[in-house]
Design a protein around this motif. Sequence first.
Motif, PDB file in Angstrom:
ATOM      1  N   UNK A  17      50.352  18.276  28.128  1.00 42.42           N
ATOM      2  CA  UNK A  17      51.760  17.869  28.138  1.00 42.42           C
ATOM      3  C   UNK A  17      51.965  16.452  28.670  1.00 42.42           C
ATOM      4  N   UNK A  18      50.862  15.784  29.005  1.00 41.80           N
ATOM      5  CA  UNK A  18      50.936  14.417  29.540  1.00 41.80           C
ATOM      6  C   UNK A  18      51.830  14.362  30.781  1.00 41.80           C
ATOM      7  N   UNK A  19      51.552  15.279  31.719  1.00 47.02           N
ATOM      8  CA  UNK A  19      52.341  15.404  32.943  1.00 47.02           C
ATOM      9  C   UNK A  19      51.493  15.019  34.143  1.00 47.02           C
ATOM     10  N   UNK A  20      52.077  14.275  35.072  1.00 50.87           N
ATOM     11  CA  UNK A  20      51.358  13.857  36.275  1.00 50.87           C
ATOM     12  C   UNK A  20      50.987  15.069  37.125  1.00 50.87           C
ATOM     13  N   UNK A  21      49.801  15.020  37.724  1.00 46.65           N
ATOM     14  CA  UNK A  21      49.280  16.129  38.527  1.00 46.65           C
ATOM     15  C   UNK A  21      48.746  15.605  39.840  1.00 46.65           C
ATOM     16  N   UNK A  22      49.075  16.302  40.926  1.00 52.57           N
ATOM     17  CA  UNK A  22      48.488  16.027  42.232  1.00 52.57           C
ATOM     18  C   UNK A  22      47.862  17.307  42.767  1.00 52.57           C
ATOM     19  N   UNK A  23      46.679  17.166  43.349  1.00 56.94           N
ATOM     20  CA  UNK A  23      45.956  18.315  43.893  1.00 56.94           C
ATOM     21  C   UNK A  23      46.169  18.416  45.395  1.00 56.94           C
ATOM     22  N   UNK A  24      46.279  19.652  45.864  1.00 59.71           N
ATOM     23  CA  UNK A  24      46.435  19.928  47.289  1.00 59.71           C
ATOM     24  C   UNK A  24      45.078  19.777  47.971  1.00 59.71           C
ATOM     25  N   UNK A  25      45.043  18.996  49.040  1.00 53.61           N
ATOM     26  CA  UNK A  25      43.801  18.829  49.804  1.00 53.61           C
ATOM     27  C   UNK A  25      44.093  19.075  51.287  1.00 53.61           C
ATOM     28  N   UNK A  26      43.060  19.505  52.000  1.00 49.62           N
ATOM     29  CA  UNK A  26      43.250  19.949  53.378  1.00 49.62           C
ATOM     30  C   UNK A  26      42.901  18.892  54.414  1.00 49.62           C
ATOM     31  N   UNK A  27      42.235  17.791  53.999  1.00 49.09           N
ATOM     32  CA  UNK A  27      41.803  16.779  54.958  1.00 49.09           C
ATOM     33  C   UNK A  27      42.190  15.394  54.471  1.00 49.09           C
ATOM     34  N   UNK A  28      42.520  14.485  55.395  1.00 48.36           N
ATOM     35  CA  UNK A  28      42.850  13.112  54.984  1.00 48.36           C
ATOM     36  C   UNK A  28      41.641  12.415  54.364  1.00 48.36           C
ATOM     37  N   UNK A  29      41.911  11.415  53.560  1.00 51.29           N
ATOM     38  CA  UNK A  29      40.856  10.625  52.933  1.00 51.29           C
ATOM     39  C   UNK A  29      41.428   9.369  52.335  1.00 51.29           C
ATOM     40  N   UNK A  30      40.556   8.485  51.862  1.00 50.64           N
ATOM     41  CA  UNK A  30      40.989   7.191  51.340  1.00 50.64           C
ATOM     42  C   UNK A  30      41.906   7.319  50.133  1.00 50.64           C
ATOM     43  N   UNK A  31      41.678   8.342  49.322  1.00 55.37           N
ATOM     44  CA  UNK A  31      42.473   8.499  48.098  1.00 55.37           C
ATOM     45  C   UNK A  31      43.554   9.568  48.235  1.00 55.37           C
TER      46      UNK A  31
END
Length: 231
Positions: A167-181
């Motif tokens: 669907x050409x939709x933006x996606x963000x993944x849930x992460x549990x720890x901080x990081x550069x990205x």
Amino acid sequence: MHAHPDDETLATGALISEMVARGIRVQLVTATRGERGEIVAGSLTAEPDPETLSEIRENELSAASTILGISDRYWLGTAPARMNGQTDRRYRDSGMSWITPELAGPSPDVTPDALVSASLDEVTNDLAALIDVARPSLVVGYDNAGGYGHPDHVRMHDATVAACRMTNTALAEIVAKPGDDIEWFDLEYREPTVAAALRAHATQVRVEGDEIVHSGGQRQAIPTSVGLRAR
């Protein structure tokens, strides 16, 4: 995109509450009713059958969603979260087994109507159908490990990635720890809302002060920090 009732609060409750406070409309799709999840001792007067437990957890999810401020809630497999031309279906909790104290793996007795028994294409098309209707500016879902390895979480990750590409939709993944990205959110001031939403999931967790006690007795701090990584 979440797999079971209570995942929305445990993984993203603080983030949802923050988004709502900022005037962002949050919509939730849940894949299963958590029929095979464990039950907190003493939360029910009798051991329920799967259908009764499904109804209980539907009601718990409804209450928690209201507390968090979720505007629209959907069940995967039920229109509009169902691919065009197909009758509605119910995806069942696939169950799991513990590989380590923190990592889950497949259950030895997966049923034919379980989420992981359905084809990835079917789950993907159902999610894509909902995206076409809801038209989100951003989809939030699990990382490729599903957070802690639960097969339903992993299946939702795979299908969410595919549906967002479709669907050409933006996606963000849930992460549990901080990081550069990682875009990291420290949201301790959202703890009262998260705690209230967790109390709504009374058959799955118990809230004691600033801690959660899970059905197996594991304790953790009420989660108020979360990261998002653009996919």
